[in-house]
Every structure is written in structure tokens, then in C-alpha cells.
Design a protein around this motif. Structure first.
Motif, PDB file in Angstrom:
ATOM      1  N   TYR A   8      42.603  41.173  30.054  1.00  0.00           N
ATOM      2  CA  TYR A   8      43.218  41.880  31.176  1.00  0.00           C
ATOM      3  C   TYR A   8      44.672  42.186  30.803  1.00  0.00           C
ATOM      4  O   TYR A   8      45.352  41.349  30.208  1.00  0.00           O
ATOM      5  CB  TYR A   8      43.252  41.027  32.439  1.00  0.00           C
ATOM      6  CG  TYR A   8      41.932  40.514  32.941  1.00  0.00           C
ATOM      7  CD1 TYR A   8      41.266  41.130  34.005  1.00  0.00           C
ATOM      8  CD2 TYR A   8      41.360  39.363  32.386  1.00  0.00           C
ATOM      9  CE1 TYR A   8      40.063  40.625  34.484  1.00  0.00           C
ATOM     10  CE2 TYR A   8      40.159  38.864  32.860  1.00  0.00           C
ATOM     11  CZ  TYR A   8      39.520  39.495  33.910  1.00  0.00           C
ATOM     12  OH  TYR A   8      38.334  38.982  34.369  1.00  0.00           O
ATOM     13  N   CYS A  16      46.209  45.625  37.583  1.00  0.00           N
ATOM     14  CA  CYS A  16      45.481  45.634  36.314  1.00  0.00           C
ATOM     15  C   CYS A  16      45.413  47.072  35.804  1.00  0.00           C
ATOM     16  O   CYS A  16      44.800  47.937  36.438  1.00  0.00           O
ATOM     17  CB  CYS A  16      44.088  45.061  36.496  1.00  0.00           C
ATOM     18  SG  CYS A  16      43.154  44.929  34.948  1.00  0.00           S
ATOM     19  N   TYR A  19      41.351  46.688  31.318  1.00  0.00           N
ATOM     20  CA  TYR A  19      40.430  45.561  31.161  1.00  0.00           C
ATOM     21  C   TYR A  19      39.334  45.976  30.198  1.00  0.00           C
ATOM     22  O   TYR A  19      38.829  47.108  30.256  1.00  0.00           O
ATOM     23  CB  TYR A  19      39.798  45.159  32.499  1.00  0.00           C
ATOM     24  CG  TYR A  19      38.635  44.201  32.327  1.00  0.00           C
ATOM     25  CD1 TYR A  19      38.856  42.840  32.205  1.00  0.00           C
ATOM     26  CD2 TYR A  19      37.328  44.673  32.245  1.00  0.00           C
ATOM     27  CE1 TYR A  19      37.795  41.956  32.011  1.00  0.00           C
ATOM     28  CE2 TYR A  19      36.262  43.802  32.050  1.00  0.00           C
ATOM     29  CZ  TYR A  19      36.502  42.449  31.938  1.00  0.00           C
ATOM     30  OH  TYR A  19      35.458  41.588  31.742  1.00  0.00           O
ATOM     31  N   ALA A  93      40.046  41.215  39.363  1.00  0.00           N
ATOM     32  CA  ALA A  93      41.385  41.332  38.779  1.00  0.00           C
ATOM     33  C   ALA A  93      42.429  40.674  39.675  1.00  0.00           C
ATOM     34  O   ALA A  93      43.333  39.976  39.200  1.00  0.00           O
ATOM     35  CB  ALA A  93      41.727  42.801  38.544  1.00  0.00           C
TER      36      ALA A  93
END
Length: 212
Positions: A8, A16, A19, A93
Motif C-alpha cells: 500500500y 491510498c 495498491y 485501505a
């Protein structure tokens, strides 16, 4: 051998912006692809996934791993940001960042190094459960990298610093097409960044890491 599960990247807004995963079971990305949600396709590199993606989620076989969040940059496909929305990944996230943020702040307080300006003065780098080890690296720019590996892997700080300095800085920050907006989070959609990152993870996954 190092088993890298996923990575991440969070920006200074705690969002985020990237990813990807290499070895993971029960993946929200794979589940969404397998569900075949019509126009709500996923993106691998700059290719929109519309076919069968029910194969193994290990991406160390040379295939490019699934990435999130992203919109297609292909000239033959144009997918809106809303069509790529994955609520499960969004919640995951937030959960991951919340756990890391709380752990980092607790360590800062225990070391009497808590700062009103944030940061990682307490030196938090990792924690382990009985199934995985989480590694944390906070860059001087405030960008945060969270890497999950198998439990037996020791310090991945050199790896995360390498990803930041030699891959993220070179292929994201120095990319004239990547506009860093101080008020808005921007997903990383650079195929060169993804390719170099994937090759580097494949490289370290096939070699033994030195003990620390």
C-alpha cells in the motif's frame, strides 16, 4: 526466500494512492474480477480486464499484478473512476492505515517522542501476527509505504527505502505527467513505475534477504 504479499502507498492526505498484490488469498481485487461485474472492469497495467481472471493470485509468474485505485490510460479503453470503485478495497485501505497510524502514535508516546506535526520519530518499522509481518516506511515527503510479507521475513526497511528513492521518486515524482495536488489525492497510474516495482519484487522474492 521472501514472500511478499502486497503493498500500500498512502499520500499525505492519508489516502491510498496505490495498491498491488503478489501473493494473497481472498483478495477483493480478484473477487471483483471473478464476479464479472459488466463494465466495472479492473485494470492490469493499462489493460482493462474483461476475461477470465480466476487463476491463481500469485503474480510472480511474469504476469502484471492487479493494481488499485486506477483508471484506464489505454487509448482503446476509457473507464470512469466510478466504474473502478471497489468499496471493499476502500474500507480495507482505511482499516490498514488506521491500524498503522494508531500503532505508530502509541510507539511515539511510549518513547516520549510524540510530535504535533506527526511523522515517525518513535521509529516504528514493523509488527508481526501469526500469519504475516507488516513493514512500515515513512518517507521525508510524508508518503507512507506499507508492505506485508510472511512472518519469517526480517527487516524490509532497505527494500522500502529502495522502492521510495529509486522507484517512486524516479518514476512518479520526476514524471512530468504526474501532478501532485496539495489538496487532492492522485492515484499512481504510471506503467513504468508498476513494471519496475513488479520486477524488483520478483527479484527479491527469488533471493534470500540478509538477517538483521
Amino acid at each position: 526466500m521472501v514472500v511478499v504479499n502486497n503493498l500500500y502507498i498512502f499520500d499525505r492526505h492519508c489516502e491510498c494512492i496505490f495498491y498491488t498484490e503478489w501473493n494473497r488469498t481472498n483478495s477483493p481485487l480478484a473477487a471483483e474480477a471473478e464476479a464479472g461485474r459488466g463494465s466495472k472492469d479492473l485494470v492490469r497495467g493499462n489493460q482493462v480486464l474483461t476475461g477470465d481472471t480466476s487463476s491463481s493470485r500469485s503474480s510472480l509468474d511474469g504476469q502484471r499484478p492487479l493494481v488499485w485505485p486506477t483508471t484506464s490510460t489505454s487509448t482503446t479503453h476509457r473507464v470512469s473512476a466510478e466504474s473502478l470503485r471497489n468499496v471493499v478495497m476502500e474500507e480495507e485501505a482505511k482499516l490498514v492505515y488506521g491500524v498503522v497510524y494508531s500503532t505508530r502514535n502509541i510507539i511515539n508516546k511510549l518513547n516520549s517522542k510524540d510530535s504535533s506535526q506527526g511523522g515517525n520519530p518513535g521509529g516504528f518499522t514493523s509488527f508481526a501476527t501469526n500469519t504475516y509481518r507488516l513493514h512500515y516506511y515513512e518517507a521525508p515527503t510524508g508518503v507512507k509505504f506499507i508492505l506485508n510479507t510472511d512472518v519469517g521475513t526480517t527487516s524490509m526497511q532497505p527494500v522500502l527505502e529502495m522502492i521510495y528513492r529509486n522507484i517512486y521518486v524516479e518514476y512518479v515524482m520526476k514524471n512530468p505527467l504526474f501532478r501532485i495536488d496539495p489538496k487532492v489525492s492522485t492515484p499512481i497510474e504510471n506503467d513504468y513505475f508498476r513494471a519496475v516495482l513488479n520486477n524488483y519484487i520478483r527479484e527479491i522474492s527469488s533471493a534470500a534477504m540478509p538477517a538483521s
